[in-house]
Design a protein around this motif. Structure first.
Motif, mmCIF file in Angstrom:
data_model
loop_
_atom_site.group_PDB
_atom_site.id
_atom_site.type_symbol
_atom_site.label_atom_id
_atom_site.label_comp_id
_atom_site.label_asym_id
_atom_site.label_seq_id
_atom_site.Cartn_x
_atom_site.Cartn_y
_atom_site.Cartn_z
ATOM 1 N N CYS A 33 45.741 28.725 2.378
ATOM 2 C CA CYS A 33 45.487 28.505 3.806
ATOM 3 C C CYS A 33 44.156 29.203 4.151
ATOM 4 N N CYS A 94 44.481 27.741 11.045
ATOM 5 C CA CYS A 94 45.759 28.118 10.452
ATOM 6 C C CYS A 94 46.924 27.309 10.996
ATOM 7 N N ASP A 117 44.999 21.280 5.529
ATOM 8 C CA ASP A 117 45.138 22.655 5.063
ATOM 9 C C ASP A 117 46.586 23.092 5.211
ATOM 10 N N LYS A 118 46.957 24.058 4.412
ATOM 11 C CA LYS A 118 48.288 24.641 4.508
ATOM 12 C C LYS A 118 48.311 25.572 5.713
ATOM 13 N N PRO A 119 49.324 25.489 6.564
ATOM 14 C CA PRO A 119 49.398 26.425 7.686
ATOM 15 C C PRO A 119 49.564 27.862 7.184
ATOM 16 N N CYS A 120 48.997 28.814 7.895
ATOM 17 C CA CYS A 120 49.016 30.212 7.465
ATOM 18 C C CYS A 120 50.405 30.846 7.564
#
Length: 159
Positions: A33, A94, A117-120
């Motif tokens: 992330c 994020c 994107d991968k969430p944080c």
């Protein structure tokens, strides 16, 4: 050990952290992330500072390398809090994509990144069954490595 040896070891260990993260992406398929990516930069700075410290036999540069590693640990602590839901991420990248209030489907599709994107707040676990996220491991690693560099910089060495 000498200051040069201490700094050389910190150089290797500081560079090992982002290289291990890259390996987990490449070989284990773990998506990073935005906060994961932010945690890597201070390690590269620390590796350069520690390499300079080794070449110049500088305890001050070794201390700066230790502080750079501690910055990564601080980002990891922030990331761990985001994963645990203790606070929201300060980075807009994020958050998982959402439709918002007034967006049409076409506007939403145009606003999405080509590769999401991968969430944080979605924790990444390296070891199955072990409830310690990559951010938590980086927090511990960064605190130990940064502390070690500062101790060695303070104590000095033979040269």
């Amino acid at each position: 050990m000498t200051t040069r040896q201490h700094a050389s070891l910190i150089t290797l260990l500081a560079a090992a952290a982002p290289l291990a993260a890259l390996a987990s992406e490449r070989f284990l398929g773990m998506a990073p992330c935005a906060l994961c990516l932010w945690q890597r930069w201070p390690y590269w700075v620390a590796a350069v500072l520690a390499a300079l410290a080794a070449g110049l036999r500088s305890r001050a540069l070794l201390a700066l390398a230790g502080l750079a590693v501690l910055v990564s640990a601080g980002i990891a602590g922030l990331h761990l809090g985001v994963e645990q839901g203790w606070w929201p991420s300060p980075l807009p990248s994020c958050a998982a994509p959402s439709a918002g209030v007034a967006m049409s489907v076409d506007e939403l599709m145009r606003s999405l990144a080509p590769k999401p994107d991968k969430p944080c707040d979605a924790a990444a676990y390296l070891i199955p069954g072990l409830p310690v996220s990559m951010a938590a491991m980086n927090l511990v690693y960064g605190l130990v490595l940064g502390g070690l560099a500062l101790i060695w910089a303070r104590e000095g060495g033979k040269g």
